[in-house]
Design a protein around this motif. Structure first.
Motif, mmCIF file in Angstrom:
data_model
loop_
_atom_site.group_PDB
_atom_site.id
_atom_site.type_symbol
_atom_site.label_atom_id
_atom_site.label_comp_id
_atom_site.label_asym_id
_atom_site.label_seq_id
_atom_site.Cartn_x
_atom_site.Cartn_y
_atom_site.Cartn_z
ATOM 1 N N ASP A 123 0.873 -1.169 0.000
ATOM 2 C CA ASP A 123 0.000 0.000 0.000
ATOM 3 C C ASP A 123 0.915 1.225 0.000
ATOM 4 N N VAL A 124 1.094 1.827 -1.164
ATOM 5 C CA VAL A 124 2.042 2.927 -1.333
ATOM 6 C C VAL A 124 1.654 4.124 -0.461
ATOM 7 N N ASP A 125 0.375 4.452 -0.392
ATOM 8 C CA ASP A 125 -0.059 5.586 0.436
ATOM 9 C C ASP A 125 0.275 5.348 1.903
ATOM 10 N N ARG A 126 0.029 4.144 2.379
ATOM 11 C CA ARG A 126 0.335 3.806 3.774
ATOM 12 C C ARG A 126 1.842 3.872 4.029
ATOM 13 N N ALA A 127 2.631 3.360 3.093
ATOM 14 C CA ALA A 127 4.087 3.405 3.230
ATOM 15 C C ALA A 127 4.586 4.844 3.224
ATOM 16 N N GLN A 128 3.992 5.687 2.389
ATOM 17 C CA GLN A 128 4.384 7.105 2.339
ATOM 18 C C GLN A 128 4.056 7.792 3.667
ATOM 19 N N ARG A 129 2.893 7.497 4.236
ATOM 20 C CA ARG A 129 2.532 8.080 5.537
ATOM 21 C C ARG A 129 3.490 7.599 6.632
ATOM 22 N N ALA A 130 3.879 6.333 6.593
ATOM 23 C CA ALA A 130 4.826 5.794 7.571
ATOM 24 C C ALA A 130 6.180 6.491 7.432
ATOM 25 N N ARG A 131 6.574 6.743 6.202
ATOM 26 C CA ARG A 131 7.836 7.456 5.969
ATOM 27 C C ARG A 131 7.770 8.861 6.560
ATOM 28 N N GLU A 132 6.678 9.551 6.314
ATOM 29 C CA GLU A 132 6.522 10.914 6.829
ATOM 30 C C GLU A 132 6.514 10.944 8.363
ATOM 31 N N ARG A 133 5.841 9.968 8.984
ATOM 32 C CA ARG A 133 5.823 9.901 10.454
ATOM 33 C C ARG A 133 7.220 9.658 11.009
ATOM 34 N N ALA A 134 7.950 8.740 10.384
ATOM 35 C CA ALA A 134 9.306 8.429 10.852
ATOM 36 C C ALA A 134 10.229 9.628 10.681
ATOM 37 N N GLU A 135 10.111 10.318 9.560
ATOM 38 C CA GLU A 135 10.937 11.510 9.345
ATOM 39 C C GLU A 135 10.610 12.591 10.368
ATOM 40 N N ALA A 136 9.328 12.750 10.683
ATOM 41 C CA ALA A 136 8.922 13.742 11.691
ATOM 42 C C ALA A 136 9.482 13.371 13.069
ATOM 43 N N ARG A 137 9.424 12.083 13.426
ATOM 44 C CA ARG A 137 9.981 11.641 14.715
ATOM 45 C C ARG A 137 11.481 11.894 14.780
ATOM 46 N N LEU A 138 12.169 11.617 13.688
ATOM 47 C CA LEU A 138 13.615 11.837 13.665
ATOM 48 C C LEU A 138 13.968 13.321 13.737
ATOM 49 N N ALA A 139 13.120 14.174 13.175
ATOM 50 C CA ALA A 139 13.359 15.619 13.212
ATOM 51 C C ALA A 139 13.139 16.175 14.618
ATOM 52 N N ALA A 140 12.311 15.500 15.419
ATOM 53 C CA ALA A 140 11.987 15.953 16.777
ATOM 54 C C ALA A 140 12.744 15.122 17.802
ATOM 55 N N THR A 141 14.052 15.040 17.659
ATOM 56 C CA THR A 141 14.852 14.167 18.519
ATOM 57 C C THR A 141 14.961 14.638 19.959
ATOM 58 N N GLY A 142 14.505 15.838 20.271
ATOM 59 C CA GLY A 142 14.600 16.346 21.643
ATOM 60 C C GLY A 142 13.517 15.823 22.571
ATOM 61 N N ALA A 143 12.591 15.043 22.065
ATOM 62 C CA ALA A 143 11.485 14.534 22.881
ATOM 63 C C ALA A 143 11.995 13.565 23.947
ATOM 64 N N GLU A 144 11.341 13.584 25.083
ATOM 65 C CA GLU A 144 11.700 12.669 26.164
ATOM 66 C C GLU A 144 11.307 11.240 25.773
ATOM 67 N N ASN A 145 12.097 10.268 26.195
ATOM 68 C CA ASN A 145 11.876 8.851 25.890
ATOM 69 C C ASN A 145 11.905 8.564 24.389
ATOM 70 N N PHE A 146 12.672 9.340 23.647
ATOM 71 C CA PHE A 146 12.762 9.156 22.200
ATOM 72 C C PHE A 146 13.621 7.936 21.883
ATOM 73 N N ASP A 147 13.109 7.063 21.057
ATOM 74 C CA ASP A 147 13.837 5.871 20.644
ATOM 75 C C ASP A 147 14.315 6.086 19.204
ATOM 76 N N PHE A 148 15.542 6.610 19.079
ATOM 77 C CA PHE A 148 16.093 6.951 17.772
ATOM 78 C C PHE A 148 16.171 5.739 16.860
ATOM 79 N N ARG A 149 16.666 4.607 17.389
ATOM 80 C CA ARG A 149 16.839 3.405 16.563
ATOM 81 C C ARG A 149 15.504 2.916 16.008
ATOM 82 N N ARG A 150 14.467 2.950 16.826
ATOM 83 C CA ARG A 150 13.141 2.506 16.366
ATOM 84 C C ARG A 150 12.626 3.402 15.240
ATOM 85 N N ALA A 151 12.806 4.714 15.380
ATOM 86 C CA ALA A 151 12.369 5.643 14.331
ATOM 87 C C ALA A 151 13.178 5.437 13.054
ATOM 88 N N GLU A 152 14.482 5.199 13.224
ATOM 89 C CA GLU A 152 15.344 4.967 12.071
ATOM 90 C C GLU A 152 14.941 3.694 11.315
#
Length: 138
Positions: A90-119
């Motif tokens: 599902d390309v749309d779903r994969a694109q949304r997952a990519r956008e969420r992961a990129e947003a999480r990686l951009a917000a690395t200052g969050a508490e309890n952030f799991d960088f490896r999981r987002a990567e």
């Protein structure tokens, strides 16, 4: 040309099963090209597209999210955490997952952030998108 049976299975289902000319997969130590009669080996698999050269010479890709590959001279088995054929993605779903992961990686200052999981989430999304579009993950 000689062929070898290949099975790609996940905990939920058998994704692919056929006799093929060659398998190209990204193992833990790099890319591997496996032909019929290959020396036995077991390797981890990275998140990538597994390329399969079919009996007719055409290529099939399968998006694999990690796992293991067992090679015997007369059979190749890929045990994957998750695997999808291009037409199942599902390309749309994969694109949304990519956008969420990129947003999480951009917000690395969050508490309890799991960088490896987002990567890893980002790698899986990119892999799925590239396999769906017929490209190989670099």
């Amino acid at each position: 040309m000689k062929t070898v049976p290949v099975e790609i299975v996940t905990p939920e289902r058998k994704v692919f099963s056929d006799d093929v000319q060659m398998v190209i997969a990204r193992g833990g130590a790099g890319d591997l090209g496996i032909l019929p009669g290959h020396t036995p080996l077991v390797t981890t698999l990275k998140i990538s597209g597994v390329r399969i050269r079919l009996k007719d010479g055409s290529e099939q890709q399968v998006a694999v999210s990690g796992g293991f590959m067992e090679v015997k001279p007369d059979k190749i088995t890929i045990l994957a955490e998750a695997a999808e054929l291009p037409e199942e993605i599902d390309v749309d779903r994969a694109q949304r997952a990519r956008e969420r992961a990129e947003a999480r990686l951009a917000a690395t200052g969050a508490e309890n952030f799991d960088f490896r999981r987002a990567e890893l989430s980002l790698q899986r999304a990119i892999n799925r998108l590239q396999v769906a579009k017929g490209k190989e993950l670099k």
